[in-house]
Design an enzyme around this catalytic site. Structure first.
Site, PDB file in Angstrom:
ATOM      1  N   SER A 178      39.376  29.847  29.168  1.00 48.84           N
ATOM      2  CA  SER A 178      39.612  30.415  30.502  1.00 48.84           C
ATOM      3  C   SER A 178      39.666  29.293  31.541  1.00 48.84           C
ATOM      4  O   SER A 178      40.482  29.345  32.464  1.00 48.84           O
ATOM      5  CB  SER A 178      38.498  31.397  30.868  1.00 48.84           C
ATOM      6  OG  SER A 178      38.489  32.483  29.990  1.00 48.84           O
ATOM      7  N   HIS A 184      40.701  35.456  23.406  1.00 46.21           N
ATOM      8  CA  HIS A 184      39.738  36.561  23.417  1.00 46.21           C
ATOM      9  C   HIS A 184      40.334  37.816  22.775  1.00 46.21           C
ATOM     10  O   HIS A 184      39.668  38.517  22.015  1.00 46.21           O
ATOM     11  CB  HIS A 184      39.331  36.914  24.858  1.00 46.21           C
ATOM     12  CG  HIS A 184      38.606  35.831  25.600  1.00 46.21           C
ATOM     13  ND1 HIS A 184      38.957  35.433  26.869  1.00 46.21           N
ATOM     14  CD2 HIS A 184      37.530  35.069  25.260  1.00 46.21           C
ATOM     15  CE1 HIS A 184      38.134  34.486  27.289  1.00 46.21           C
ATOM     16  NE2 HIS A 184      37.264  34.232  26.335  1.00 46.21           N
ATOM     17  N   LYS A 221      26.851  31.530  38.052  1.00 45.25           N
ATOM     18  CA  LYS A 221      28.068  30.882  37.573  1.00 45.25           C
ATOM     19  C   LYS A 221      29.197  31.253  38.532  1.00 45.25           C
ATOM     20  O   LYS A 221      29.413  32.437  38.792  1.00 45.25           O
ATOM     21  CB  LYS A 221      28.382  31.400  36.159  1.00 45.25           C
ATOM     22  CG  LYS A 221      28.973  30.348  35.237  1.00 45.25           C
ATOM     23  CD  LYS A 221      28.970  30.860  33.802  1.00 45.25           C
ATOM     24  CE  LYS A 221      29.893  30.064  32.921  1.00 45.25           C
ATOM     25  NZ  LYS A 221      29.885  30.567  31.538  1.00 45.25           N
TER      26      LYS A 221
END
Ligand code: ADP
Length: 170
Positions: free
Chosen positions: A137, A26, A50
């Site tokens: 991630s 990122h 989520k």
């Protein structure tokens, strides 16, 4: 910049994601975007559906530390439609990172929908550096959960936060 970037200098881009947590992949995309666009708003998606490891505030704080060296980058969060958030922030472009081929179909679908409902907003894809092509991630969380070393995958301060999260309760 030395290049003739006059037009693009006035463009605001929004770089959205879950960033749960921010990885070096990122950071790489944010750095590239900050060189191309005049202003970059990194937007943390607040999606209660989520299951996230870190809260939106924690994710925002880690991003602010990881991207603090980029003066034209701001961090914000949003829920609801990305194109509405982009409009509110005066962004003309959505930036997304592309890793392996497996990202393509989902990204293609999102970009098509956002083009339809976005009133002229364009999605721009940036290729990650090779060393981050398989970094996500979720992979980082999986490694950290079982006590593996995540150095090189995430900034050091994020590695510490992951270790704290997964430290066994005594
Ligand atoms: P999302 O849940 O929206 O995919 P992520 O936080 O996983 O959110 O990713 C945000 C954006 O960053 C996406 O465009 C994703 O493709 C990109 N990205 C994630 N990991 C990397 C990486 N290692 N290299 C380049 N881009 C990445």
């Amino acid at each position: 910049m030395g290049l003739a970037m006059g037009v693009i200098d006035v463009v605001t881009a929004v770089y959205p994601g879950s960033f749960d947590p921010v990885t070096n992949g990122h950071v790489d995309i944010a750095e590239r975007a900050s060189k191309v666009f005049g202003r970059v708003v990194v937007a943390v998606l607040n999606n209660p559906a989520k299951d996230a490891l870190f809260t939106v505030d924690e994710r925002t704080e880690m991003l602010a530390t990881a991207l603090g060296h980029l003066p034209n980058v701001e961090i914000a969060h949003f829920s609801g439609l990305l194109v509405d958030f982009a409009r509110q922030h005066g962004a003309q472009v959505i930036v997304r990172g592309l890793r392996a081929l497996s990202d393509f179909e989902y990204e293609f679908q999102m970009a098509s929908v956002n083009r339809k409902i976005g009133g002229g907003i364009e999605t721009v894809f940036m290729m990650t550096a090779n060393e981050y092509a398989f970094l996500s991630s979720s992979m980082v969380k999986e490694v950290a959960r079982f006590g593996g070393c995540v150095r090189g995958f995430v900034p050091d301060h994020v590695a510490r936060r992951l270790a704290e999260k997964f430290r066994p309760a005594r």
